[in-house]
Motif scaffolding. Structure first.
Motif, PDB file in Angstrom:
ATOM      1  N   PRO A 122       0.853  -1.140  -0.061  1.00 16.75           N
ATOM      2  CA  PRO A 122       0.039  -0.030   0.133  1.00 16.75           C
ATOM      3  C   PRO A 122       0.892   1.192  -0.172  1.00 16.75           C
ATOM      4  O   PRO A 122       0.408   2.217  -0.766  1.00 16.75           O
ATOM      5  CB  PRO A 122      -0.721  -0.161   1.238  1.00 16.75           C
ATOM      6  CG  PRO A 122      -0.834  -1.501   1.531  1.00 16.75           C
ATOM      7  CD  PRO A 122       0.424  -2.239   1.045  1.00 16.75           C
ATOM      8  N   LEU A 125       2.082   2.052  -3.583  1.00 17.66           N
ATOM      9  CA  LEU A 125       1.007   2.207  -4.301  1.00 17.66           C
ATOM     10  C   LEU A 125       0.605   3.707  -4.134  1.00 17.66           C
ATOM     11  O   LEU A 125       0.402   4.616  -5.114  1.00 17.66           O
ATOM     12  CB  LEU A 125      -0.149   1.161  -4.009  1.00 17.66           C
ATOM     13  CG  LEU A 125       0.232  -0.090  -4.565  1.00 17.66           C
ATOM     14  CD1 LEU A 125      -1.058  -0.891  -4.294  1.00 17.66           C
ATOM     15  CD2 LEU A 125       0.521  -0.231  -5.915  1.00 17.66           C
ATOM     16  N   ARG A 126       0.433   3.864  -2.834  1.00 18.67           N
ATOM     17  CA  ARG A 126      -0.070   5.398  -2.480  1.00 18.67           C
ATOM     18  C   ARG A 126       1.003   6.426  -3.184  1.00 18.67           C
ATOM     19  O   ARG A 126       0.922   7.540  -3.724  1.00 18.67           O
ATOM     20  CB  ARG A 126      -0.108   5.671  -0.984  1.00 18.67           C
ATOM     21  CG  ARG A 126      -1.254   5.664  -0.492  1.00 18.67           C
ATOM     22  CD  ARG A 126      -1.518   6.101   0.833  1.00 18.67           C
ATOM     23  NE  ARG A 126      -0.762   5.248   1.830  1.00 18.67           N
ATOM     24  CZ  ARG A 126      -1.164   4.245   2.275  1.00 18.67           C
ATOM     25  NH1 ARG A 126      -2.354   3.956   2.073  1.00 18.67           N
ATOM     26  NH2 ARG A 126      -0.355   3.420   3.056  1.00 18.67           N
ATOM     27  N   LEU A 128       3.022   6.028  -5.669  1.00 15.25           N
ATOM     28  CA  LEU A 128       2.730   5.937  -7.203  1.00 15.25           C
ATOM     29  C   LEU A 128       1.596   6.856  -7.490  1.00 15.25           C
ATOM     30  O   LEU A 128       1.995   7.657  -8.595  1.00 15.25           O
ATOM     31  CB  LEU A 128       2.501   4.328  -7.461  1.00 15.25           C
ATOM     32  CG  LEU A 128       3.730   3.647  -7.927  1.00 15.25           C
ATOM     33  CD1 LEU A 128       3.310   2.416  -8.108  1.00 15.25           C
ATOM     34  CD2 LEU A 128       4.194   4.281  -9.301  1.00 15.25           C
TER      35      LEU A 128
ATOM     36  N   GLU B  95      -5.965  -1.792   1.092  1.00 18.44           N
ATOM     37  CA  GLU B  95      -5.784  -2.231  -0.428  1.00 18.44           C
ATOM     38  C   GLU B  95      -7.127  -2.369  -1.182  1.00 18.44           C
ATOM     39  O   GLU B  95      -7.495  -1.812  -2.110  1.00 18.44           O
ATOM     40  CB  GLU B  95      -5.063  -3.455  -0.538  1.00 18.44           C
ATOM     41  CG  GLU B  95      -4.564  -3.517  -1.698  1.00 18.44           C
ATOM     42  CD  GLU B  95      -3.794  -4.538  -1.864  1.00 18.44           C
ATOM     43  OE1 GLU B  95      -3.018  -5.002  -2.835  1.00 18.44           O
ATOM     44  OE2 GLU B  95      -3.474  -5.355  -0.947  1.00 18.44           O
ATOM     45  N   CYS B 102      -4.607   2.889  -7.564  1.00 15.97           N
ATOM     46  CA  CYS B 102      -3.813   2.024  -6.879  1.00 15.97           C
ATOM     47  C   CYS B 102      -4.130   0.460  -7.388  1.00 15.97           C
ATOM     48  O   CYS B 102      -3.173  -0.203  -7.496  1.00 15.97           O
ATOM     49  CB  CYS B 102      -4.259   2.144  -5.560  1.00 15.97           C
ATOM     50  SG  CYS B 102      -3.275   3.584  -4.590  1.00 15.97           S
ATOM     51  N   ALA B 105      -2.614   0.364 -10.784  1.00 16.65           N
ATOM     52  CA  ALA B 105      -1.009   0.121 -10.499  1.00 16.65           C
ATOM     53  C   ALA B 105      -0.543  -1.234  -9.857  1.00 16.65           C
ATOM     54  O   ALA B 105       0.309  -2.073 -10.397  1.00 16.65           O
ATOM     55  CB  ALA B 105      -0.522   1.226  -9.550  1.00 16.65           C
TER      56      ALA B 105
END
Lengths: 295, 295
Positions: A122, A125-126, A128, B95, B102, B105
DNA sequence: AGATATTTGCAACAAATAAATCATTTAAAT
DNA sequence: ATTTAAATGATTTATTTGTTGCAAATATCT
């Protein structure tokens, strides 16, 4: 998560054949596997209420060469439990006793695979998403990556040129790479890619861009990378391998994900841009076959 | 999962105030918290590439009474991470709960991870090894990759220049990229990277090299790639993604594996070459050795 | 440039560790 | 009840551990 399931099962299976003290020790090991991995044998023995020698005897009873092996197996299990999804992939060919080229290659690829899997956590991803958002609103996107990171920088820039004309690659012959920043403003963003060892040129240009008020986002390898301090957003990606070199595969993957996110933000516009690029390139006979249309 | 976040943050905060050795130690601690918890200080020091004493000094620098306290904190964190499902549940929830970006990705990264894992199949590994062997015996290695494949070609060439002077990158300003092949002979090998759509320039140059008798090895994307027919060895790697673009991540990974295999063939020579490169680059102040201190 | 801190590598140390050895106790078998 | 075998505890030993002191090297500041 359990310590090397086979070992655990073996302890259970042989439990009945153990002496009283051995059972007491074994029971503690089963119920507190983390302690076995983390503290000394004497401490485990004390916690289990048995003599230190008993722990050694337990290990030998299980057919292990010594207590160290018992600890090692529990440690390995704990290691795997800790870094989440990533470890699963690795499990298969852990102890490659054979040193063939195929083994080296396989091991390395599995490692890379695991690193990409780890990027799905996570936090990453955040970062990103936040970085993509920041890039999206930029007037121009300057891209900077020197030496080993040139590959990533160039690829990002290449894809961005297919999508529009916002991207400026800070590189060029005759040392003129930095000139792209001449008219940089606070509406612009610099994407800088750098891993250890950090090229001085990269840091200097990034600082210059920041002084001009441009936003900085970065792809780098550590919380203590010099880029972290000067960046509004940072994406961390691993670079370790068991070979001589650092890997850029995760960094490239991150770059590709960023491109995808940017493309997804406005699908119709993206499709238009790709169509234009398609036309242009086919007029030039760039490709042996025309660019296949992708939806 | 992280070791006592406060400690971790403290290391990051004080990182800039540390000496070079201390930074190296701290960096390893940040990146390998499990090892700190699980193995002895001397082993951690060895892995981090510093003196044992430096680990003690790091602990004291952080205001801890000694290294044992550093280990204890990491051990505590690992204990929590292992049996506390809490962390993982929280991850899953985070998630699942939200956002598209997200998800895309994550999905994309997982796909890439799977593709790398797939490259571990025996067929691919055999091709990798055979290709590495072929490259090994070449007098010169020409590297060719245009457009999107430039990133991979350049990175391969870059690593090879660190290892010796056999590599020639067929690229350059003013359209002179192909000139490298002027004196190509049958003792040489051309590594060509190309994926669909195949750039005509790539195919033409490859054909030219073949006409001169050079061996051809390739990294490409399909059994029906035009490169397969003209290559002595071919490594196939996937390029599909669920985004608009083809991915080069597997190709880069393959390239990195090739570099590693070539480096492994003669470890002493590799180490020599890397040492030379190191000396050269440090004379030029290419890399930032220490991060500028801030008071 | 020289002088002064600071950093770094090395070697020595005491403490702690796991394993091996021996002595004592306990249980089982005759 | 005596003998025998196994189990347990205590002791010793060779390593390994984390730490410290000190000289060489390096950086920093007049």
């Amino acid at each position: 998560m359990q310590p090397s399931d086979s070992l655990r099962e073996q302890i259970i299976a042989q439990y009945d054949a153990m002496s009283a003290q051995l059972q007491q020790a074994a029971r503690y090991v089963l119920e507190h596997p983390e302690e076995v991995a983390l503290v000394s044998m004497r401490e485990v023995a004390r916690l289990a209420g048995v003599q230190p020698a008993t722990m050694t005897r337990l290990a030998k009873f299980l057919g292990l060469p010594g207590y160290d092996e018992l600890r090692a197996q529990h440690a390995a299990a704990l290691r795997q439990g800790s870094d989440g999804f990533a470890a699963k992939v690795r499990q298969r060919v852990d102890e490659g006793s054979e040193r063939g080229a195929c083994d080296t290659a396989s091991h390395m690829l599995q490692g890379l695979s695991a690193q990409l899997a780890k990027l799905c956590e996570p936090d990453s991803l955040r970062q990103l998403e936040a970085t993509a958002t920041r890039l999206r609103s930029a007037r121009k996107v300057y891209v900077l990556g020197l030496r080993s990171c040139h590959a990533v920088a160039w690829h990002f820039h290449y894809v961005m040129t297919l999508l529009g004309e916002r991207s400026v690659h800070l590189d060029g012959p005759g040392g003129t790479g930095g000139d792209g920043l001449i008219r940089a403003t606070s509406e612009d963003v610099l994407l800088v890619i750098s891993i250890k060892p950090y090229a001085t040129g990269t840091l200097e240009l990034a600082q210059l861009a920041k002084d001009k008020g441009a936003g900085i986002v970065s792809i780098t390898d550590s919380e203590v990378s010099p880029l972290v301090g000067m960046s509004a957003q940072t994406i961390l990606c691993p670079t370790e391998t068991d070979s001589f070199f650092h890997t850029l595969t995760p960094a490239l993957a991150v770059s590709e994900v960023l491109c995808s996110l940017l493309a997804e933000f406005d699908r119709p516009k993206t499709l238009d841009a790709l169509q234009q690029a398609d036309d242009h390139l086919s007029h030039l006979n760039t490709y042996a076959t025309a660019i296949p249309r992708r939806q």
